[in-house]
Structures are given as C-alpha cells and as structure tokens.
Design an enzyme around this catalytic site. Sequence first.
Site, mmCIF file in Angstrom:
data_model
loop_
_atom_site.group_PDB
_atom_site.id
_atom_site.type_symbol
_atom_site.label_atom_id
_atom_site.label_comp_id
_atom_site.label_asym_id
_atom_site.label_seq_id
_atom_site.Cartn_x
_atom_site.Cartn_y
_atom_site.Cartn_z
ATOM 1 N N ALA A 15 19.516 -20.657 6.726
ATOM 2 C CA ALA A 15 18.991 -21.317 5.520
ATOM 3 C C ALA A 15 17.985 -22.419 5.839
ATOM 4 C CB ALA A 15 20.151 -21.904 4.709
ATOM 5 N N GLY A 55 21.333 -31.469 -8.744
ATOM 6 C CA GLY A 55 22.719 -31.567 -9.203
ATOM 7 C C GLY A 55 23.619 -30.517 -8.576
ATOM 8 N N VAL A 65 24.947 -16.641 14.105
ATOM 9 C CA VAL A 65 25.426 -15.319 13.678
ATOM 10 C C VAL A 65 25.663 -14.361 14.849
ATOM 11 C CG1 VAL A 65 24.317 -15.568 11.418
ATOM 12 C CG2 VAL A 65 23.153 -14.267 13.223
ATOM 13 N N SER A 144 14.507 -4.901 5.256
ATOM 14 C CA SER A 144 13.032 -4.925 5.316
ATOM 15 C C SER A 144 12.510 -3.524 4.992
ATOM 16 C CB SER A 144 12.581 -5.297 6.740
ATOM 17 O OG SER A 144 11.216 -4.955 6.946
ATOM 18 N N TYR A 157 13.158 -4.240 15.808
ATOM 19 C CA TYR A 157 13.325 -4.847 14.473
ATOM 20 C C TYR A 157 13.548 -3.759 13.415
ATOM 21 C CZ TYR A 157 12.077 -7.701 10.370
ATOM 22 O OH TYR A 157 12.075 -8.355 9.164
ATOM 23 N N ALA A 158 12.693 -2.734 13.438
ATOM 24 C CA ALA A 158 12.798 -1.680 12.424
ATOM 25 C C ALA A 158 14.103 -0.901 12.575
ATOM 26 C CB ALA A 158 11.592 -0.745 12.526
ATOM 27 N N ALA A 160 16.921 -2.094 13.777
ATOM 28 C CA ALA A 160 17.997 -2.967 13.284
ATOM 29 C C ALA A 160 18.035 -2.955 11.753
ATOM 30 C CB ALA A 160 17.793 -4.392 13.792
ATOM 31 N N LYS A 161 16.867 -3.018 11.117
ATOM 32 C CA LYS A 161 16.832 -3.061 9.650
ATOM 33 C C LYS A 161 17.267 -1.714 9.056
ATOM 34 C CE LYS A 161 15.370 -7.352 9.166
ATOM 35 N NZ LYS A 161 16.261 -8.402 8.629
ATOM 36 N N ILE A 190 6.031 -10.888 3.013
ATOM 37 C CA ILE A 190 6.172 -12.103 2.213
ATOM 38 C C ILE A 190 5.551 -13.253 3.002
ATOM 39 C CG2 ILE A 190 7.787 -13.613 1.006
ATOM 40 C CD1 ILE A 190 7.993 -10.685 0.059
#
Length: 253
Positions: A15, A55, A65, A144, A157-158, A160-161, A190
Amino acid sequence: MELSLEGKVALVTGASSGLGANFAKALARSGASLVLAARRLDRLEALRDELATLGTTVGVVAMDVTDTASIAAGLDAAASELGTIDVVVNNAGVSTAQPALDVSDEDWSFVIDTNLTGCFTVAREAAQRLKTAQHGGSIINIASITGLRPAGALVHYASAKAGLIHMTKVLALEWARYGIRVNAICPGYIETDINREFFATDAGAALVRRIPQRRLGQPDDLSGALCLLASDASAYMTGSVISIDGGHLCSSL
Ligand code: NAD
C-alpha cells in the site's frame, strides 16, 4: 444493492506506493476502515495521515508477502486492532523487463515468489482466518492484461499473472462454501511514477496508440471495479476476471 463499504475492514498489500496507495484511498472514500500493509512502515505514514483526514480508521502493519510468518503476524495484528478483515487486496507486486533468454534463476524466483506465491500465501492465510471466524470475505487479486495476452520481455511477470488469474478461479471454486469470494482485476497500462518516464518516450507513445481509447489508464480508472468487488453489490461474483485497459485486449491483430 449496497455499494457502500461502511463497516467493512479492508487490507491492501503493497500500500505504500502506486496503485496500492490509490486502492486504499478509493476504499476509504467508500467508507471502509483500512489496514495498510507494507514492508517498511515509515513509507506508510503520509498515507495514513491523509486517510485519517477523511475520518477513516487506519491501521498499519508490516508485511512482506514472500514471508509466511510476516503475513500471519500482519493479519493477526490487523485483526486485533480493527476486527475481522472483510476485504483483502492482493496488490503487492514486482517486475523486471528482460528478454526470456536473459532471465536468470534469481530473476524468475524474485518475480514468481512475490507475484504468484506471495498472493497465494496472503489469500490462504486470510481465508484460514475467515473460515475459523465463520466470516465471509472478498479477496481481490491484482493481476494484469499480460496474464491474458502475451507481451515480450515479461515472461516471468506474465507467467505469474496468468497463474494468478487461474489461481483466482480455483480458490473461488474451493472457498465459495465458506462465503469467501475471490476475483481478479487485470489492469492495462496505468500511469504511475514507475512508468511515467517510459510513456513520455516515442516507444511509449507508440504503445499508447495501440490502445483503442488512445490513452493510458489513470489509477482511479480501477476504483469502480475495486469498490464493486469489495462490496456486497458483487455478492454473486466470484472467480470473475475484470479487465480495465481502455480496450487494449481488443486491439486489432
Ligand atoms: P509499485 O511498484 O508502485 O507498487 C508495488 C508495491 O508492492 C510497492 O509498494 C512495493 O513496495 C510492494 N511490494 C513489492 N514486493 C513486496 C513484498 N515482498 N511484500 C510487500 N510489499 C511488496 O507498482 P504498481 O504499478 O502500483 O503495481 C501494483 C500492482 O498492480 C502490482 O501487482 C502490479 O503488477 C499491478 N499492475 C500494475 C500495472 C500498471 O500499469 N501500473 C498494470 C497491471 C498490473
């Protein structure tokens, strides 16, 4: 059906930056209490202060992780501070771009350990606690479009996704009986701090021209689907895979 997240507690991994920070803000704006999870707590302080001004009740936990003990400790600390976690956003991820012939054993393990094994371990540890508490929940895996269609120089990466997308469906099948829903979001390109420089180059501009909507996604383009999957408005959705990519997966062959 209710799209509000009032009364829900949501945990977001990774995060401290990029999409994860924006996911936390979107969930907070919809009324959820937040648990921000990251390896370095000092990097979460600014976000915690920003959410507090809305708030929002905010907890922060240390979580790597790739380390099961750290995940278990983080989930337990979060639950004792804020109560049972209703929503888990499996966002933490890493990437390196190399042709497949240059991917070393270490490069492969680095990406698979975080993006595939890490998401599984977070999901399993969260689901074990939800099952014990007899409490349903929503797990949202950030995959992804590269898990759905090939892109060069991203084999680890691909892969894993793609594995994460299939894992989403298997876990949805197994955990529906416990009231735990598991869905995936597949973002296209993005704009974040990490890729902004690349998209300012000629190669980046050429890539954007292949997106039917002719623009990069912005982090808030993901917020609607995220809040839908987190909320009870998606009560009958599990094993779903939602692409948010300006039509990129539909680009002409
Ligand atoms: P980012 O690098 O800004 O965010 C990734 C976060 O994960 C960072 O905060 C990092 O510290 C954290 N992280 C990495 N390893 C970790 C670990 N072992 N334990 C805990 N946290 C760890 O990148 P981002 O663009 O915000 O990406 C977020 C997610 O969205 C990733 O899963 C990424 O694959 C996915 N995604 C991003 C895009 C995009 O265009 N930005 C597109 C598709 C998918």
